[in-house]
Design an enzyme around this catalytic site. Sequence first.
Site, PDB file in Angstrom:
ATOM      1  N   ASP A   8       1.024  -1.565   0.471  1.00  0.00           N
ATOM      2  CA  ASP A   8      -0.389  -0.053  -0.117  1.00  0.00           C
ATOM      3  C   ASP A   8       1.015   1.218  -0.110  1.00  0.00           C
ATOM      4  O   ASP A   8       2.433   1.037   0.187  1.00  0.00           O
ATOM      5  CB  ASP A   8      -1.227   0.270   0.875  1.00  0.00           C
ATOM      6  CG  ASP A   8      -1.882   1.154   1.427  1.00  0.00           C
ATOM      7  OD1 ASP A   8      -2.034   1.850   0.092  1.00  0.00           O
ATOM      8  OD2 ASP A   8      -1.898   1.537   3.017  1.00  0.00           O
ATOM      9  N   ARG A   9       0.415   2.393  -0.498  1.00  0.00           N
ATOM     10  CA  ARG A   9       1.644   3.995  -0.804  1.00  0.00           C
ATOM     11  C   ARG A   9       0.769   4.766   0.940  1.00  0.00           C
ATOM     12  O   ARG A   9       2.530   4.223   1.838  1.00  0.00           O
ATOM     13  CB  ARG A   9       0.984   4.139  -1.843  1.00  0.00           C
ATOM     14  CG  ARG A   9       2.327   5.347  -1.885  1.00  0.00           C
ATOM     15  CD  ARG A   9       1.725   6.797  -3.131  1.00  0.00           C
ATOM     16  NE  ARG A   9       1.261   7.540  -2.086  1.00  0.00           N
ATOM     17  CZ  ARG A   9       1.048   8.497  -2.624  1.00  0.00           C
ATOM     18  NH1 ARG A   9       1.409   9.152  -3.676  1.00  0.00           N
ATOM     19  NH2 ARG A   9       0.070   9.778  -2.144  1.00  0.00           N
ATOM     20  N   ASP A  10      -0.264   5.155   0.953  1.00  0.00           N
ATOM     21  CA  ASP A  10      -0.098   6.328   2.040  1.00  0.00           C
ATOM     22  C   ASP A  10      -0.076   5.042   3.558  1.00  0.00           C
ATOM     23  O   ASP A  10      -0.990   4.738   3.942  1.00  0.00           O
ATOM     24  CB  ASP A  10      -0.651   6.858   2.303  1.00  0.00           C
ATOM     25  CG  ASP A  10      -1.390   7.894   0.758  1.00  0.00           C
ATOM     26  OD1 ASP A  10      -0.118   8.727   0.727  1.00  0.00           O
ATOM     27  OD2 ASP A  10      -1.762   8.061  -0.257  1.00  0.00           O
ATOM     28  N   THR A  50      -2.535   1.217  -4.508  1.00  0.00           N
ATOM     29  CA  THR A  50      -3.340   2.804  -4.002  1.00  0.00           C
ATOM     30  C   THR A  50      -4.290   2.964  -4.450  1.00  0.00           C
ATOM     31  O   THR A  50      -4.312   3.385  -5.279  1.00  0.00           O
ATOM     32  CB  THR A  50      -2.331   3.994  -3.782  1.00  0.00           C
ATOM     33  OG1 THR A  50      -2.599   4.346  -2.867  1.00  0.00           O
ATOM     34  CG2 THR A  50      -1.842   4.181  -5.342  1.00  0.00           C
ATOM     35  N   CYS A  89      -6.116   3.761  -7.548  1.00  0.00           N
ATOM     36  CA  CYS A  89      -7.392   3.838  -8.028  1.00  0.00           C
ATOM     37  C   CYS A  89      -8.332   5.287  -7.789  1.00  0.00           C
ATOM     38  O   CYS A  89      -8.741   5.668  -6.597  1.00  0.00           O
ATOM     39  CB  CYS A  89      -7.969   2.835  -7.557  1.00  0.00           C
ATOM     40  SG  CYS A  89     -10.239   2.490  -8.077  1.00  0.00           S
ATOM     41  N   ARG A 107     -11.025  -0.585  -6.891  1.00  0.00           N
ATOM     42  CA  ARG A 107     -10.623   0.229  -5.500  1.00  0.00           C
ATOM     43  C   ARG A 107     -10.919  -0.674  -4.347  1.00  0.00           C
ATOM     44  O   ARG A 107     -11.822  -1.573  -3.864  1.00  0.00           O
ATOM     45  CB  ARG A 107     -12.078   0.771  -4.562  1.00  0.00           C
ATOM     46  CG  ARG A 107     -12.079   1.639  -4.008  1.00  0.00           C
ATOM     47  CD  ARG A 107     -12.527   3.095  -3.911  1.00  0.00           C
ATOM     48  NE  ARG A 107     -13.236   2.795  -2.572  1.00  0.00           N
ATOM     49  CZ  ARG A 107     -12.903   4.296  -1.940  1.00  0.00           C
ATOM     50  NH1 ARG A 107     -11.610   4.812  -2.544  1.00  0.00           N
ATOM     51  NH2 ARG A 107     -12.941   4.673  -0.467  1.00  0.00           N
ATOM     52  N   LYS A 108      -9.740  -0.734  -3.043  1.00  0.00           N
ATOM     53  CA  LYS A 108      -9.815  -1.927  -2.131  1.00  0.00           C
ATOM     54  C   LYS A 108     -10.577  -1.220  -1.438  1.00  0.00           C
ATOM     55  O   LYS A 108     -11.303  -0.381  -1.488  1.00  0.00           O
ATOM     56  CB  LYS A 108      -8.179  -1.767  -1.283  1.00  0.00           C
ATOM     57  CG  LYS A 108      -7.670  -2.338  -2.094  1.00  0.00           C
ATOM     58  CD  LYS A 108      -5.552  -2.163  -1.088  1.00  0.00           C
ATOM     59  CE  LYS A 108      -5.963  -0.020  -2.105  1.00  0.00           C
ATOM     60  NZ  LYS A 108      -4.014  -0.255  -1.234  1.00  0.00           N
ATOM     61  N   ASP A 133      -2.310  -0.644   5.952  1.00  0.00           N
ATOM     62  CA  ASP A 133      -2.099  -0.377   7.178  1.00  0.00           C
ATOM     63  C   ASP A 133      -3.617   0.049   7.333  1.00  0.00           C
ATOM     64  O   ASP A 133      -3.893   0.402   8.752  1.00  0.00           O
ATOM     65  CB  ASP A 133      -1.324   0.595   7.195  1.00  0.00           C
ATOM     66  CG  ASP A 133      -1.847   1.891   6.127  1.00  0.00           C
ATOM     67  OD1 ASP A 133      -2.484   1.859   5.307  1.00  0.00           O
ATOM     68  OD2 ASP A 133      -2.021   3.216   7.322  1.00  0.00           O
TER      69      ASP A 133
HETATM   70 MG   LIG Z   1      -2.986   3.036   3.760  1.00  0.00          MG
END
Ligand SMILES: [Mg+2]
EC number: 3.1.3.-
Length: 187
Positions: A8-10, A50, A89, A107-108, A133
């Site tokens: 994941d990114r953020d 992401t 996404c 979209r997750k 996260d």
């Molecule tokens: Mg995240």
Amino acid sequence: MQKALFLDRDGVVNKDKDYVHRIKDFEFQEGIFDLCRMANHQGYLIFIITNQAGIARGYYSERDFILLTKWMLNDFRREGCFVSKVYYCPYHPEYGNEKYKRVSAFRKPAPGMILKAAKRFEVDLASSLLVGDQETDIEAGINAGIGKNFLLYNPEKKKQSMDSRAIGIKSLQEVVSFLALENKIES
Ligand SMILES: [Mg+2]
């Protein structure tokens, strides 16, 4: 078939500061380069997956996202890490104009981004890893059939409960240790 590390990114690659879209706000998470170097070294492809609903919400443009991504990938390269591809996404089911307001399989927690990467790069998902996260990351990983799904504790997300199918971790170093152990067992 190759194994892969899905990030994941953020909150995983960079510190989560809500809708990060400027270079000056992009702060790499401690241990991310160590993790990626080791993963590459052990034959894992690396993908970043992401959700970027900030695009649908009009907080920043797709172009802003792409410029930031180019900058980010350059830093990965400089640190000796090779990221095969970034999937994002931009859609949101409730916000955005005609272009971006939609229910998306990408979209997750939907597994679309992971499945797309797996198909294109011939990834064996059962022997792959994911680090997220949020529970939506874990769900996406499980929905896609990823073997091990790590949930990184995020101090910004206070109500983060633990999915019993996730492997809870407090730092990225724990994934590095996992890879080191795996390497020892295989060799
Ligand atoms: Mg995240």
